[in-house]
Design an enzyme around this catalytic site. Structure first.
Site, PDB file in Angstrom:
ATOM      1  N   LYS A 146       0.844  -1.204   0.000  1.00 51.97           N
ATOM      2  CA  LYS A 146       0.000   0.000   0.000  1.00 51.97           C
ATOM      3  C   LYS A 146       0.875   1.248   0.000  1.00 51.97           C
ATOM      4  O   LYS A 146       1.895   1.302   0.708  1.00 51.97           O
ATOM      5  CB  LYS A 146      -0.893  -0.016   1.241  1.00 51.97           C
ATOM      6  CG  LYS A 146      -1.885   1.134   1.311  1.00 51.97           C
ATOM      7  CD  LYS A 146      -2.748   1.032   2.565  1.00 51.97           C
ATOM      8  CE  LYS A 146      -3.784   2.129   2.642  1.00 51.97           C
ATOM      9  NZ  LYS A 146      -4.589   2.067   3.877  1.00 51.97           N
ATOM     10  N   SER A 172      -9.475   2.105   2.997  1.00 51.72           N
ATOM     11  CA  SER A 172      -8.615   2.768   2.050  1.00 51.72           C
ATOM     12  C   SER A 172      -7.627   1.853   1.330  1.00 51.72           C
ATOM     13  O   SER A 172      -7.081   2.238   0.297  1.00 51.72           O
ATOM     14  CB  SER A 172      -7.825   3.865   2.775  1.00 51.72           C
ATOM     15  OG  SER A 172      -7.016   3.297   3.788  1.00 51.72           O
ATOM     16  N   SER A 194      -9.634  -0.090   7.245  1.00 49.24           N
ATOM     17  CA  SER A 194      -9.079  -0.032   5.894  1.00 49.24           C
ATOM     18  C   SER A 194      -8.438  -1.304   5.371  1.00 49.24           C
ATOM     19  O   SER A 194      -8.109  -1.360   4.187  1.00 49.24           O
ATOM     20  CB  SER A 194      -8.061   1.097   5.799  1.00 49.24           C
ATOM     21  OG  SER A 194      -8.732   2.300   5.579  1.00 49.24           O
TER      22      SER A 194
HETATM   23  N1  GLN Z   1     -12.784   4.847   6.551  1.00 45.42           N
HETATM   24  C1  GLN Z   1     -12.103   5.204   7.754  1.00 45.42           C
HETATM   25  C2  GLN Z   1     -11.594   6.630   7.651  1.00 45.42           C
HETATM   26  O1  GLN Z   1     -11.789   7.235   6.640  1.00 45.42           O
HETATM   27  C3  GLN Z   1     -10.991   4.247   8.044  1.00 45.42           C
HETATM   28  C4  GLN Z   1      -9.827   4.430   7.156  1.00 45.42           C
HETATM   29  C5  GLN Z   1      -8.647   3.610   7.561  1.00 45.42           C
HETATM   30  O2  GLN Z   1      -8.782   2.601   8.243  1.00 45.42           O
HETATM   31  N2  GLN Z   1      -7.474   4.054   7.165  1.00 45.42           N
HETATM   32  O3  GLN Z   1     -11.022   7.140   8.566  1.00 45.42           O
END
Ligand code: GLN
Length: 493
Positions: A85, A160, A184
């Site tokens: 990632k 994400s 994410s």
């Molecule tokens: N969707 C959540 C956020 O926008 C979690 C994102 C993540 O785990 N990086 O904060």
């Protein structure tokens, strides 16, 4: 030609050892598949074919040596192509975090998790797409375009870590690294029909993981099944002098393949009522409940548990995560990091650099977080949220006095359409309702596929465990995957 479609990491590791194919051949097969599918999926922000082939050749040498005199402990990822990632540093390769503000940032060092994988001989294929600074649930917040879900190209892969999940689902890589601040890893795993392992906070080093919410961020794995995820976790976990929050504990061992008919005999599985509430897509609920029945048929004993503070997790997370983000992102000012936008004075440099190079969602988080931390509101928002966070953690502590693991949906719905939540940040935040609690409490979570909805989209379930009990979750998921084949289904591409 190596047939990638059905090859797990463990199978590939065995084939490399027996010399059925070389790491170079395996890597070339992945690169060819990427070349064929990437125009439709857009999983990667950068590709590293030269680095991959150099690393593959080195792995082939090590494998050839090993065949002459087999040492016992050849690392499982030796010669295995993986994706990373784009919020984890890989030396010499751009790390954009899906943001224009880091467009030209080339890290001079590896993240600890990346270094551990590479020194074990893994082959890095490239850096995968992410919502900007990992803020989002769909990859739509990436400054470099959305990733498409391999099961339906008009839908999001989740986020994400959507690029990593889609790359594994499309069999471009045998496994991928992701990060999970509020879901994410688990949510994109569920949307793409792969297995996602979010370790306990502190199980894995955060050194070289570009910070979003420092008390929540954790690096983990997306893979085809729980055994593969465990294999990668065993290599990346463990204490690190560069990260004081990383626990000095041995990595969890791989589960033994349990051959018996009831491998989960006596395991106590908690099912929290608070996770089966309005807004949950009926097919998702049905899929998760069926999976719980399967676990019962394998010997687990399911019982209701209560996590009464669950409804506060969403507002608490959306105060704490933006608060931490607003502090962490202060460094992107066009002076320390970021292409400086020309201006007459310092304030104007900041204003232009940050105003022009951060995306809308990142700016929203910075404003929310700055507000929550501001002198007049600190106690009312940030302070209150921290207290509620403690209550959420205590709910889990009480539950884990009664059960060994908790089973729940990952997300309220299957993958939604690209653009569906575009104008409604709250609807997007609601996608995280079931994943945030594990981050707030620092617990391990494991997501894996348990069926499909009527549209043919994967349904995921998650297991949550007590701190550092990853091995329990892996054992349960391995037993489930030994008895079912949802994780073996492939999208038609
Ligand atoms: N969707 C959540 C956020 O926008 C979690 C994102 C993540 O785990 N990086 O904060």
């Amino acid at each position: 030609m190596v047939e990638l479609s059905d090859l797990t990491l463990m199978q590939a590791a065995r084939a490399l050892r027996s010399g059925e194919f070389s790491s170079r051949e395996l890597t070339l097969a992945c690169l060819e598949r990427i070349e064929r599918l990437e125009p439709r999926l857009h999983c990667f922000l950068s590709l590293t074919p030269e680095l991959a082939l150099a690393q593959a050749d080195e792995a082939d040498l090590r494998l050839a040596e090993w065949r002459k005199s087999p040492e016992v402990n050849l690392p499982l990822v030796l010669g295995i192509p993986v994706a990373i990632k784009d919020v984890l540093c890989l030396e010499g390769v751009p790390c954009t975090c899906g943001s224009r503000i880091l467009e030209n940032f080339i890290p001079p060092y590896d993240a600890t998790v990346v270094r551990r994988l590479l020194s074990a001989g893994a082959v890095p294929l490239g850096k995968t797409n992410t919502d900007e600074f990992a803020m989002g649930s769909s990859t739509e917040n990436s400054a470099y375009g959305v990733t498409h879900n391999p099961w339906d190209l008009e839908r999001v892969p989740g986020g994400s870590s959507g690029g990593s999940a889609a790359a594994v689902a499309a069999r471009m890589a045998l496994a991928a690294l992701g990060t999970d601040t509020g879901g994410s890893i688990r949510q994109p795993a569920a949307f793409c029909g792969v297995t996602g392992l979010k370790p306990t906070y502190g199980r894995v080093s955060r050194f070289g993981l570009v910070a979003y919410g420092s008390s929540l961020d954790v690096a983990g794995v997306l893979a085809q099944d729980a055994m593969d995820a465990a294999a990668v976790l065993s290599l990346i976990a463990g204490s690190d002098s560069q990260d004081a929050t990383c626990a000095d504990l041995p990595a969890p061992e791989l589960p033994l393949q349990d051959e018996g008919e009831r491998p989960l005999q006596g395991l106590r599985l908690g099912v929290p009522d608070e996770y089966f509430v309005g807004g949950l897509q009926p097919e998702v609920e049905a899929g998760v409940r069926r999976a719980i029945e399967t676990l019962e048929s394998l010997g687990a004993v399911a019982r209701a548990v209560s996590l009464p503070h669950t409804p506060y997790a969403l507002p608490v997370y959306y105060l704490i995560a933006p608060a931490e983000a607003s502090a962490n992102l202060a460094r992107y000012d066009g002076i320390r990091y970021g292409p400086r936008q020309p201006a007459d004075n310092l304030l104007e440099i900041y204003r232009r650099t940050r105003g022009e190079l951060f995306g809308a969602e990142v700016k929203r988080r910075i404003m929310l977080g700055t507000y929550a931390l501001s002198a007049g509101y600190y106690e009312a928002y940030y302070g209150k949220a921290q207290k509620a966070r403690t209550l959420i953690r205590r709910d889990f502590e009480a539950a884990f006095n009664q059960v060994d693991a908790i089973a729940a949906p990952v997300a309220p719905t299957t993958a939604f359409k690209i653009g569906e939540h575009a104008d409604d940040p709250l609807a997007m935040y609601l996608e995280d309702v079931y994943t945030l609690p594990a981050n707030l409490a620092g617990l391990p979570g494991l997501a894996f596929p348990v069926g499909f909805d009527q549209l043919g989209l994967p349904i995921g379930m998650q297991l949550m465990g007590a701190p550092f009990q990853e091995a329990t979750l892996i054992r349960i998921a391995c037993a489930y995957q030994g008895a079912t084949d949802w994780h073996r289904r492939l999208p038609a591409l």
